[in-house]
Design an enzyme around this catalytic site. Structure first.
Site, PDB file in Angstrom:
ATOM      1  N   GLU A 103       8.766  17.417  14.080  1.00  0.00           N
ATOM      2  CA  GLU A 103       9.659  17.153  12.959  1.00  0.00           C
ATOM      3  C   GLU A 103       9.425  18.169  11.852  1.00  0.00           C
ATOM      4  O   GLU A 103       8.288  18.347  11.387  1.00  0.00           O
ATOM      5  CB  GLU A 103       9.428  15.742  12.407  1.00  0.00           C
TER       6      GLU A 103
ATOM      7  N   LYS B 170       0.888  -1.155   0.000  1.00  0.00           N
ATOM      8  CA  LYS B 170       0.000   0.000   0.000  1.00  0.00           C
ATOM      9  C   LYS B 170       0.932   1.213   0.000  1.00  0.00           C
ATOM     10  O   LYS B 170       1.467   1.605   1.035  1.00  0.00           O
ATOM     11  CB  LYS B 170      -0.909  -0.005   1.240  1.00  0.00           C
ATOM     12  N   HIS B 171       1.128   1.805  -1.167  1.00  0.00           N
ATOM     13  CA  HIS B 171       2.034   2.946  -1.272  1.00  0.00           C
ATOM     14  C   HIS B 171       1.271   4.245  -1.023  1.00  0.00           C
ATOM     15  O   HIS B 171       0.042   4.267  -0.976  1.00  0.00           O
ATOM     16  CB  HIS B 171       2.676   2.970  -2.663  1.00  0.00           C
ATOM     17  N   ALA B 172       2.022   5.320  -0.841  1.00  0.00           N
ATOM     18  CA  ALA B 172       1.412   6.636  -0.662  1.00  0.00           C
ATOM     19  C   ALA B 172       0.602   6.993  -1.905  1.00  0.00           C
ATOM     20  O   ALA B 172       0.987   6.669  -3.036  1.00  0.00           O
ATOM     21  CB  ALA B 172       2.488   7.685  -0.411  1.00  0.00           C
ATOM     22  N   SER B 173      -0.500   7.706  -1.683  1.00  0.00           N
ATOM     23  CA  SER B 173      -1.441   7.965  -2.779  1.00  0.00           C
ATOM     24  C   SER B 173      -0.923   8.946  -3.816  1.00  0.00           C
ATOM     25  O   SER B 173      -1.507   9.070  -4.897  1.00  0.00           O
ATOM     26  CB  SER B 173      -2.770   8.475  -2.211  1.00  0.00           C
TER      27      SER B 173
ATOM     28  N   GLU C 146       8.910   2.333  11.220  1.00  0.00           N
ATOM     29  CA  GLU C 146       9.938   3.376  11.098  1.00  0.00           C
ATOM     30  C   GLU C 146       9.184   4.680  10.921  1.00  0.00           C
ATOM     31  O   GLU C 146       8.599   4.932   9.866  1.00  0.00           O
ATOM     32  CB  GLU C 146      10.870   3.083   9.914  1.00  0.00           C
ATOM     33  N   LEU C 147       9.190   5.495  11.966  1.00  0.00           N
ATOM     34  CA  LEU C 147       8.356   6.696  11.981  1.00  0.00           C
ATOM     35  C   LEU C 147       9.215   7.947  11.832  1.00  0.00           C
ATOM     36  O   LEU C 147      10.241   7.926  11.174  1.00  0.00           O
ATOM     37  CB  LEU C 147       7.513   6.700  13.259  1.00  0.00           C
TER      38      LEU C 147
ATOM     39  N   GLY D  87       6.381   5.887   7.980  1.00  0.00           N
ATOM     40  CA  GLY D  87       5.490   7.027   7.797  1.00  0.00           C
ATOM     41  C   GLY D  87       5.350   7.840   9.063  1.00  0.00           C
ATOM     42  O   GLY D  87       6.252   7.873   9.910  1.00  0.00           O
ATOM     43  N   SER D  88       4.213   8.481   9.208  1.00  0.00           N
ATOM     44  CA  SER D  88       3.975   9.402  10.306  1.00  0.00           C
ATOM     45  C   SER D  88       3.643   8.656  11.586  1.00  0.00           C
ATOM     46  O   SER D  88       3.241   7.483  11.572  1.00  0.00           O
ATOM     47  CB  SER D  88       2.824  10.348   9.957  1.00  0.00           C
TER      48      SER D  88
ATOM     49  N   CYS E 231      13.246  11.244   6.980  1.00  0.00           N
ATOM     50  CA  CYS E 231      13.166  10.995   8.425  1.00  0.00           C
ATOM     51  C   CYS E 231      14.552  11.018   9.060  1.00  0.00           C
ATOM     52  O   CYS E 231      14.700  11.432  10.209  1.00  0.00           O
ATOM     53  CB  CYS E 231      12.505   9.638   8.692  1.00  0.00           C
TER      54      CYS E 231
END
Length: 461
Positions: free
Chosen positions: A365, A160-163, A234-235, A212-213, A268
């Site tokens: 961040e 599921k990749h970023a849109s 991994e945020l 991601g976030s 990140c």
């Protein structure tokens, strides 16, 4: 958020995609489960041959897929080509080493005898379909550093990749298929974030990894915890970059520029908080500011561009709010601090000094080319400032004093300590963080074992 390619250099929507419906998602889940039953029995040599072929194809496609990445999320095209090359390198690294990394382990003979066994081994077996929820900032690398070890371990992947990077997502599925992997080994799910929860709850999905976030990580971790499924997260990160008096200050300032603005500052593991000993603070600040001012901001398709646009209009607004809040709180703008004129979601490379703990940018961040500069009286204060963060992804230290190296390695709350250089992920080294930067590790032997069933095989006398 619509599934679409929107060029951040001008805001133009180039392609839109319909999200997959329930029937197509179900078909792909069935395919993943069926494919795993047979793929898990393939040999390391078979998997390695397929992965090396994927690496060769990626090398052939390097220029074209780099242009797609740049069009979708705005990174300078020369950096996009480097990302594609790094992915091919990681594929070959795992193809060459997976068999050894996952070889059976034999406990000490005395312990085997003491247990009453004639033989005992620890074996690494694949788990099954793994859901990967991936971000847009390194649209190839973030996926490949999951996919390469997962496929070599005998798992199958659901992406599921970023849109905002749908073309890159579809390319990845096609790449593995062209390389000869069975269709169900790696599939892209064109879905919105709202569909993730139900897929993660499906019994056929055995584990999940997310980059991601923090809110996204919390959501995935919550559902995975409820369903008792393994996750790796991994945020975010707000990495410190510490410069001590014994350092090569000129070199530290030069690398600091790259460490902050690579990938348009949207990383990140980018250095974000620059903590400098008072004895070399003025010299570092002067050189760092000169370096940031010299950067060329512009069209990411041009070879000479150093910094392209941020990936989204909202991302730029979020960054501007952090900078404005800091300035209102008394921070000084050493360079940048505003958006340039013209179309696109650009923001000038920026340095802020005089940062206070009450400022949002100290706690949150900054995802863009904005650096914060701190003055430290000594090593102890540098460590205190560095650890005064909710994040703990990585860290950077510049010193020639080995005693200081040992202190920083012991005391910094981070998943990595990089001395006299900037943080960069490499297939050979484990990657991940602590605190709100997540848990688990990617890459190296640690990464490939994250999604394995570590099985004890015990045989009686």
């Amino acid at each position: 958020m619509p599934i679409a390619t929107v060029n951040p250099a001008n805001g133009e929507t180039l392609k839109t995609y319909e999200a997959m419906g329930e029937e197509e998602i179900e078909r792909r889940l069935q395919l993943a489960e069926a494919t795993f039953r047979t793929y898990r029995t393939t040999s390391f040599d078979e998997r390695a041959a397929l992965l090396r072929r994927a690496a060769d194809l990626l090398d052939e496609d390097q220029r074209s897929i780099a242009q797609v990445m740049t069009t979708e999320m705005g990174k300078p095209v020369k950096q996009a080509r480097a990302e594609a090359a790094k992915c091919a390198k990681a594929m070959r690294w795992y193809a060459d080493r997976a068999a050894d990394l996952l070889a059976d382990e034999e406990p000490d003979a005395a312990d085997v005898k003491d247990s009453g066994a004639s033989r005992a081994v620890v074996r690494y077996r694949p788990l099954g379909p793994v859901l990967a929820v991936m971000p847009w900032n390194f649209p190839l690398w973030q996926v490949v550093r999951f996919a390469a070890p997962a496929l070599m371990a005998g798992n199958v992947g659901l992406l599921k990749h970023a849109s905002n990077v749908p073309q890159t997502a579809l390319y990845l599925e096609d790449l593995f298929h062209r390389a000869g992997f069975t269709e169900g080994c790696f599939q892209t799910l064109l879905i919105g974030s709202g569909a993730v929860d139900e897929i993660l709850r499906d019994e056929r999905v055995k584990a999940a990894t997310l980059t991601g976030s923090e809110p996204a990580g919390r959501a995935v971790a919550s559902t995975a915890g409820e369903m008792i499924k393994k996750t790796v997260l991994e945020l975010g990160g707000s990495d410190p970059y510490i410069v001590m008096p014994s350092a090569d200050v000129d070199r530290a300032a030069e690398v600091a520029v790259t460490a902050r603005v690579q990938n348009n500052g949207q990383s990140c593991i980018a250095a974000k908080r620059f903590i400098v000993h008072t004895d070399v603070y003025d010299a570092f600040a002067e050189r760092f500011t000169e370096g940031m001012k010299a950067l060329k901001v512009g069209d990411p398709m041009e070879e000479g561009t150093d910094v392209g646009p941020l990936a989204s209009e909202q991302g730029r607004k979020d960054l501007e709010e952090l900078v404005d809040d800091a300035v209102r709180g008394g921070a000084t703008v050493l360079c940048g601090g505003e958006r340039p004129e013209g179309p696109g979601w650009y923001y000038q490379p920026t340095i802020l000094s005089g940062i206070g703990r009450e400022m949002r940018i100290h706690r949150e961040e900054a995802f863009g080319p904005v650096a914060t500069l701190y003055r430290a009286a000594d090593l102890d204060e540098a460590v205190l400032i560095a650890n005064d963060s909710l994040f703990g992804l990585s860290s950077n230290v510049w010193t020639r004093d080995e005693a200081e190296v040992d202190r920083f390695a012991r005391d910094l709350e981070a998943g990595g300590v990089y001395v006299n250089g900037m943080t960069a992920s490499h297939p050979a080294f484990p990657f991940g963080g602590v605190k709100r930067s997540g848990y688990g590790r990617e890459l190296s032997g640690h990464g490939i074992r994250e999604f394995c069933n570590i099985t004890t095989v015990w045989q009686g006398a």
